[in-house]
Motif scaffolding. Structure first.
Motif, short mmCIF file in Angstrom:
data_model
loop_
_atom_site.label_atom_id
_atom_site.label_comp_id
_atom_site.label_asym_id
_atom_site.label_seq_id
_atom_site.Cartn_x
_atom_site.Cartn_y
_atom_site.Cartn_z
N GLY A 110 14.27 -11.74 -3.13
CA GLY A 110 13.87 -10.44 -4.06
C GLY A 110 14.58 -9.85 -4.84
O GLY A 110 15.93 -10.00 -4.82
N SER A 111 14.47 -8.74 -5.56
CA SER A 111 15.25 -8.10 -6.26
C SER A 111 14.84 -6.46 -6.32
O SER A 111 13.74 -6.33 -5.94
CB SER A 111 15.50 -8.56 -7.75
N ALA A 112 15.84 -5.71 -6.92
CA ALA A 112 15.32 -4.40 -6.90
C ALA A 112 14.13 -4.17 -7.63
O ALA A 112 13.46 -3.24 -7.39
CB ALA A 112 16.67 -3.47 -7.51
N SER A 113 13.90 -4.77 -8.82
CA SER A 113 12.81 -4.50 -9.65
C SER A 113 11.61 -5.41 -9.29
O SER A 113 10.27 -5.06 -9.56
CB SER A 113 13.07 -4.78 -11.20
N ILE B 215 9.94 -17.76 -0.49
CA ILE B 215 9.11 -16.55 -0.89
C ILE B 215 9.62 -15.90 -2.13
O ILE B 215 10.64 -15.77 -2.33
CB ILE B 215 9.01 -15.48 0.34
N SER B 216 8.72 -15.99 -3.28
CA SER B 216 9.21 -15.62 -4.55
C SER B 216 9.45 -13.97 -4.65
O SER B 216 8.75 -13.33 -3.70
CB SER B 216 8.32 -16.10 -5.53
N SER B 217 10.20 -13.61 -5.41
CA SER B 217 10.58 -12.17 -5.86
C SER B 217 9.40 -11.61 -6.10
O SER B 217 8.49 -12.29 -6.96
CB SER B 217 11.71 -11.99 -6.49
N GLY B 218 9.10 -10.50 -5.72
CA GLY B 218 7.82 -9.61 -6.13
C GLY B 218 6.48 -9.76 -5.29
O GLY B 218 5.61 -9.37 -5.30
N TRP C 119 5.51 -19.66 -1.33
CA TRP C 119 4.64 -18.29 -1.59
C TRP C 119 5.05 -17.79 -2.78
O TRP C 119 6.01 -17.08 -3.07
CB TRP C 119 4.74 -17.56 -0.35
N SER C 120 4.24 -17.95 -3.79
CA SER C 120 4.67 -17.29 -5.10
C SER C 120 3.67 -16.28 -5.36
O SER C 120 3.78 -15.60 -6.57
CB SER C 120 4.51 -18.54 -6.32
N SER C 121 2.71 -15.97 -4.68
CA SER C 121 1.79 -14.71 -5.01
C SER C 121 1.38 -14.38 -3.45
O SER C 121 1.81 -14.86 -2.60
CB SER C 121 0.44 -15.31 -5.59
N ASP C 122 0.77 -13.16 -3.40
CA ASP C 122 0.63 -12.30 -2.41
C ASP C 122 -0.06 -13.16 -1.32
O ASP C 122 -0.94 -13.86 -1.76
CB ASP C 122 -0.12 -11.26 -2.68
N VAL C 123 0.33 -12.88 0.04
CA VAL C 123 -0.57 -13.64 0.99
C VAL C 123 -0.63 -12.48 2.03
O VAL C 123 -0.17 -11.52 2.15
CB VAL C 123 0.21 -14.82 1.71
#
Length: 136
Positions: free
Chosen positions: A93-96, A61-64, A41-45
């Protein structure tokens, strides 16, 4: 010429059953059912029903990415992401660019608590009874 929240808010079955999506959730790809092979999942779902990652499959699941969900699948079950024994989830994920799990409905139709089923990670503990009945 209606705005994105539409005039049905507070007036219709869609509103009464928390089915009016936010603009962000409406733009997301719809996911439902079983994931039985490695999936990214590299974009919103948006989850419209319970999603099961089965043994041998990995969900990355990709960050962001934001994972939205309906409060219920139309038959009383809350959409949830279920990681079954023998499967994996990789979510870095990350903080940003955090990975976020949230409801997909608009704030106008959100009813408070219980707006999606959750993230369920099942293991091999002695109390494990299978996926016939998943709370959520």
């Amino acid at each position: 010429a209606f705005d994105a929240d539409l005039w049905v808010s507070g007036w219709s079955w869609l509103s009464d059953n928390s089915r009016i999506l936010s603009d962000e959730a409406a733009a997301a790809s719809t996911i439902c059912g079983t994931i039985s092979s490695n999936t990214l999942w590299s974009s919103d779902v948006i989850m419209s029903c319970q999603v099961f990652v089965t043994s041998g499959a990995t969900l990355t699941i990709s960050s962001g990415v934001t994972v939205y969900a309906y409060p219920d699948d139309g038959s009383g079950l809350a959409p949830a992401l279920v990681i079954t024994p023998g499967s994996q989830i990789i979510a870095s994920g990350s903080a940003s660019a955090p990975i976020t799990f949230t409801t997909g409905v608009t704030q106008d139709t959100a009813t408070g608590r219980g707006l999606w089923g959750g993230l369920i990670v099942m293991g091999n503990a002695p109390v494990y009874q299978g996926t016939q009945e998943v709370e959520g």
